[in-house]
Design an enzyme around this catalytic site. Structure first.
Site, short mmCIF file in Angstrom:
data_model
loop_
_atom_site.label_atom_id
_atom_site.label_comp_id
_atom_site.label_asym_id
_atom_site.label_seq_id
_atom_site.Cartn_x
_atom_site.Cartn_y
_atom_site.Cartn_z
N LYS A 1 50.48 38.10 44.80
CA LYS A 1 49.26 38.67 45.39
C LYS A 1 48.73 37.79 46.52
O LYS A 1 48.26 38.31 47.55
CB LYS A 1 48.21 38.83 44.30
CG LYS A 1 48.59 39.86 43.24
CD LYS A 1 47.57 39.93 42.13
CE LYS A 1 47.98 40.96 41.07
NZ LYS A 1 47.02 41.05 39.96
N SER B 1 44.26 44.89 36.92
CA SER B 1 43.76 43.85 37.82
C SER B 1 42.88 44.39 38.94
O SER B 1 42.31 43.61 39.70
CB SER B 1 44.93 43.07 38.42
OG SER B 1 45.78 43.92 39.14
#
Length: 841
Positions: free
Chosen positions: A774, A731
């Protein structure tokens, strides 16, 4: 060192006259014997190493006292056997397994100490030739006849020893009958006699005397005497057993022992009540299923026939005690009030709306249908977000009993399925133990740390949980100890985990996943105010009415002293503040008790002591200014102050086992030979993402205004700080690509922007996982703009307003869109020239 000749039968060996000594405890080795030994003492290990370095010869001698740990020369016998090391294997616990063969007898003339072990100077010790006692006083012809007579006598003794040994083996319970054929199959007399001596179960002193025999005749005579004595003892033991067995039949013996037991109970004042009768009455009252009742009654009959002193009696009795103690039909009435459950969950936990909604849905459906198969909920989130305590709140909201079982570090399948009833001390698995603790068939059982289970040669406990957590199978769960089906379908199982990646896929398929992403700042403040501060003040003996911690002080602790998704570290810091306040309160109380009533007060110019006292005497208020004095220097700085625009630095979003986190990616471009360097303890997947980002930048160099040949004359160094922490995952791809383009063009990356997404060679942005976690990290760190993959945009509807508030989202599908949002502007000729100039110089 010289070589001596040793003989064994018709074989001859050349052996050094100085050999390393291997002392033996409670063991005497005879010639022709092959014996395995476990060697662990340093001196013995040194002797083995020395033997391996010198033709594998070693001197085997018994200790006079087996309890001596480090024997000296005086602790050893003078007669032993020269042995040869056949095989050696080193074990994991530090010991060494050695396979040795006894070759020939030898006598020690001198022991010589070495640094680690003893060495012995040896001389051969062959058997003396047997002669008549008067052979020196007769003619040679008579002497010759005497030698023949001696040989005939040895033959007779050997036959007697063989016959006695055969009877000895037949009477001895620990020696198999095959030993006789093995011994009698030896052709050489010496080998046969030493085999008999080796297989006799006698004391070490007697075995040493056999080894030290001067002649074969003396050895045979000693063997004959020992065998005769041992046979007499064995015969007597057999006779005693036969007499006892003949005098007491089984039913008479049981009757006699039962009468004795009753008499003992009467003498102890326990009356005539029979414990087994009480157990049988309890079983009769227990509402057992039919199959369980049949098994319990069969075990009860077996228990009455089993002698009390038999180990089997204890095993069967423990089994019946477990059958009685387990709940089979006992249950608690569910509290099917949605409003009550909402009130209980809100009292115990702040936030966690997804989990609360799921529990309220379950209660509502249960109220409508009356019975619902127990769902399997899996609470996944970082440490400290309240997964374990949430299980207790769910049980309280439902009005059910609660039991917790920790699975962290469990490696044995028997911990789940139970042990077989083959030995004393066997127990059911942890699931049935939790049911016994709950005492009802419909408890709430929390399986904590389900992702921390392991597996080894004892089985796979995660696979054993498949039956427990499958609603279609757990109605007939079969524990290895119980050996009857047990119904777990009415139990509400709740599992907790920090990461889904460590849970096997088949087990994950049985569970309903509910994520707990963590808390943002205002949620932490509310939790601290409602739960943490009152609990810590009470635990440290402080009056909550007289001690107050301002909201600003709590915010300063959360921002400057903690970096976590949960509130566990925040509670520890508040506990430390409470300890400091308790210490000062105790010191002030002691000073007030000791001070003289007419003593002068504090000097008017003395410095005021933090925390400050309010108008009410004894009341204390902790403010922001008091925090450094109570907790020391803050280890973390305010993230918002570091969110500035920088060239070659991009902020990524990462998901770890402890929740979401910011990932700062730094890239430097210097003159070189086109080398790519990656630092920061990066995993393979993250390294591949860096390679894909570099290839993307090279393929789009002309469109981005970058020299297409930049890779030939420039080295690129990609670094992710906190190098001691391992990092991996795809990511961070778009963040690496953005930082790389910024470093090559000289255009700064916006400091208020964080990004997450996987990049491909063609510049496509692929979706990622852990979006909630996140976003919590971005919200906690002061980020205002977040770049996410377009495929993840649909997940934003599931993110609470508390997390989304203050964040500006930019869903993207390509790297061109990422650069348009993340860079402070398009690369100009001046910025490109400045970047090239910086690289050149």
């Amino acid at each position: 060192m010289s070589i001596i000749s040793l003989t064994r039968g018709e074989e001859s060996y050349g052996v050094p006259d100085r050999l390393p000594v291997l002392p033996l405890r409670e063991v005497v080795v005879f010639p022709y014997m092959v014996v395995p030994l476990l060697v662990g003492r340093p001196g013995s290990l040194g002797a083995i190493e020395a033997a391996l370095a010198d033709d594998r010869w070693v001197f085997l001698v018994a200790q006079r006292d087996g309890d001596v740990q480090e024997p000296a020369a005086a602790d050893l016998y003078r007669v032993g056997v020269v042995g040869r090391v056949l095989q050696i294997s080193r074990m994991a616990n530090g010991t060494t397994k050695v396979l040795l063969e006894g070759v020939a007898r030898a006598r020690v003339t001198r022991y010589s100490p070495n640094d680690m072990f003893l060495r012995a100077t040896i001389a051969p010790l062959p058997f003396a030739v047997g002669m008549p006692e008067s052979v020196g006083e007769v003619a040679p012809a008579v002497a010759s006849n005497g030698g023949a007579a001696t040989e005939a006598g040895e033959d007779a003794l050997a036959r007697r020893v063989s016959a006695l040994f055969e009877e000895y083996v037949s009477l001895h319970r620990r020696l198999p009958g095959e030993v006789v054929a093995l011994v009698q199959g030896s052709e050489a007399r010496e080998r046969q006699v030493f085999a008999v001596a080796a297989h006799m179960l006698i004391r070490t002193e007697q075995r040493q005397q056999l080894l030290e025999s001067d002649s074969m005749r003396a050895l045979l005579e000693r063997l004959s005497g020992i065998l005769s004595a041992e046979i007499e003892i064995l015969r007597l033991e057999r006779k005693i057993e036969s007499d006892v067995r003949g005098s007491l039949f089984q039913n008479q013996r049981e009757f006699y022992l039962q009468e004795q037991l009753k008499a003992i109970h009467r003498e102890l004042g326990q009356g005539d009540g029979d414990d087994l009768d009480e157990l049988e009455a309890t079983l009769a009252k227990k509402a057992l299923p039919e199959h369980a009742r049949e098994r319990a009654e069969r075990e009860m009959r077996k228990l009455r026939r089993t002698p009390t002193l038999s180990p089997e009696y204890t095993v069967v009795r423990n089994y019946l005690d477990w059958v009685v103690a387990l709940p089979w039909s006992e249950r608690t009435d569910d509290v099917l009030d949605v409003a009550h459950a909402q009130r209980v969950l809100d009292e115990d936990h702040f936030g966690l709306h997804d989990v609360k909604d799921r529990i309220l849905d379950y209660i509502a459906v249960l109220a409508l249908v009356g019975k619902l198969e127990g769902p399997i909920l899996c609470l996944v989130g970082p440490p400290g977000v309240g997964k374990t305590s949430l299980g207790r709140s769910i049980a309280r909201a439902l009005g059910r009993e609660f039991a917790r079982m920790s699975l962290g570090g469990v490696r044995d399948e028997a911990e789940i399925r139970g042990h077989r009833r083959t030995y004393i001390g066997a127990l059911p698995g942890r699931v049935l133990q939790a049911m016994r603790k709950a005492k009802v068939v419909n408890p709430v059982i929390l399986l904590d740390e389900v992702d921390k289970m392991g597996q080894d040669w004892r089985g796979d406990p995660a696979a054993a949980l498949l039956e427990v957590l499958d609603p279609e199978q757990n109605r007939a769960f079969n524990d290895h100890y119980l050996e009857v089906d047990y119904d777990l379908s009415q139990t509400l199982f709740i599992t907790t985990a920090n990461s889904l990646g460590q849970i096997p896929e088949p087990l994950r398929d049985r569970m309903e996943i509910i994520r707990l992403p963590g808390y943002v700042d205002h949620e932490k403040y509310a939790i601290a105010r409602r739960y943490l501060i009152p609990r810590q003040l009470e635990q440290h003996g402080l009056d909550p009415a007289k001690v107050s911690i301002t909201p600003e002080a709590v915010a300063a602790i959360a921002r400057g002293y903690t970096r976590e998704a949960g509130v566990r570290e925040l509670e520890r810091k508040l506990a430390r503040v409470a300890r400091k306040l308790a210490r000062r309160a105790s010191a002030a109380s002691t000073t007030a008790d000791v001070r003289h009533p007419h003593a002068p007060s504090r000097h008017p110019h003395a410095p005021c002591r933090h925390p400050r006292e309010s108008g009410d005497p004894g009341s204390v208020t902790v403010d922001v200014a008091d925090i450094p004095e109570l907790l020391g220097v803050a280890p973390f700085e305010d993230e918002a102050s570091t969110l500035e625009d920088r060239v070659g630095v991009a902020t990524g979003l990462a998901y770890t086992n402890t929740g979401g986190d910011l990932l700062e990616i730094e890239i430097a471009v210097v003159r070189g030979r086109g080398r790519l360097q990656l630092t920061g303890t990066l995993g393979d997947v993250l390294k591949e993402s860096a390679g894909a980002a570099l290839t993307y930048a090279r393929s789009r160099a002309q469109m981005l205004g970058i020299d297409p040949e930049f890779a030939r004359g420039r080295d690129i160094h990609i670094h992710i700080p906190a190098g001691a922490t391992p990092k991996d995952g795809p990511s961070a791809g778009i963040a690496i690509a953005t930082a790389l383009v910024s470093a090559l063009t000289g255009v700064p990356v916006r400091g208020d922007t964080a990004m997450t997404g996987e990049v491909t060679l063609r510049g496509r942005v692929l979706p990622i996982g852990g979006l909630k976690e996140k976003l919590v990290a971005a919200r906690r760190s002061g980020i205002t703009r977040v770049i996410i993959p377009r495929a993840n945009a649909r997940e934003l509807s599931e993110v609470s307003d508390d997390i989304r508030g203050g964040l500006e989202f930019h869903p993207v599908a390509t790297m061109d869109e990422v650069l348009a949002v993340a860079l402070r502007g398009a690369p100009s000729e001046a910025s490109l020239a400045a970047a090239a100039e910086e690289i050149t110089h």
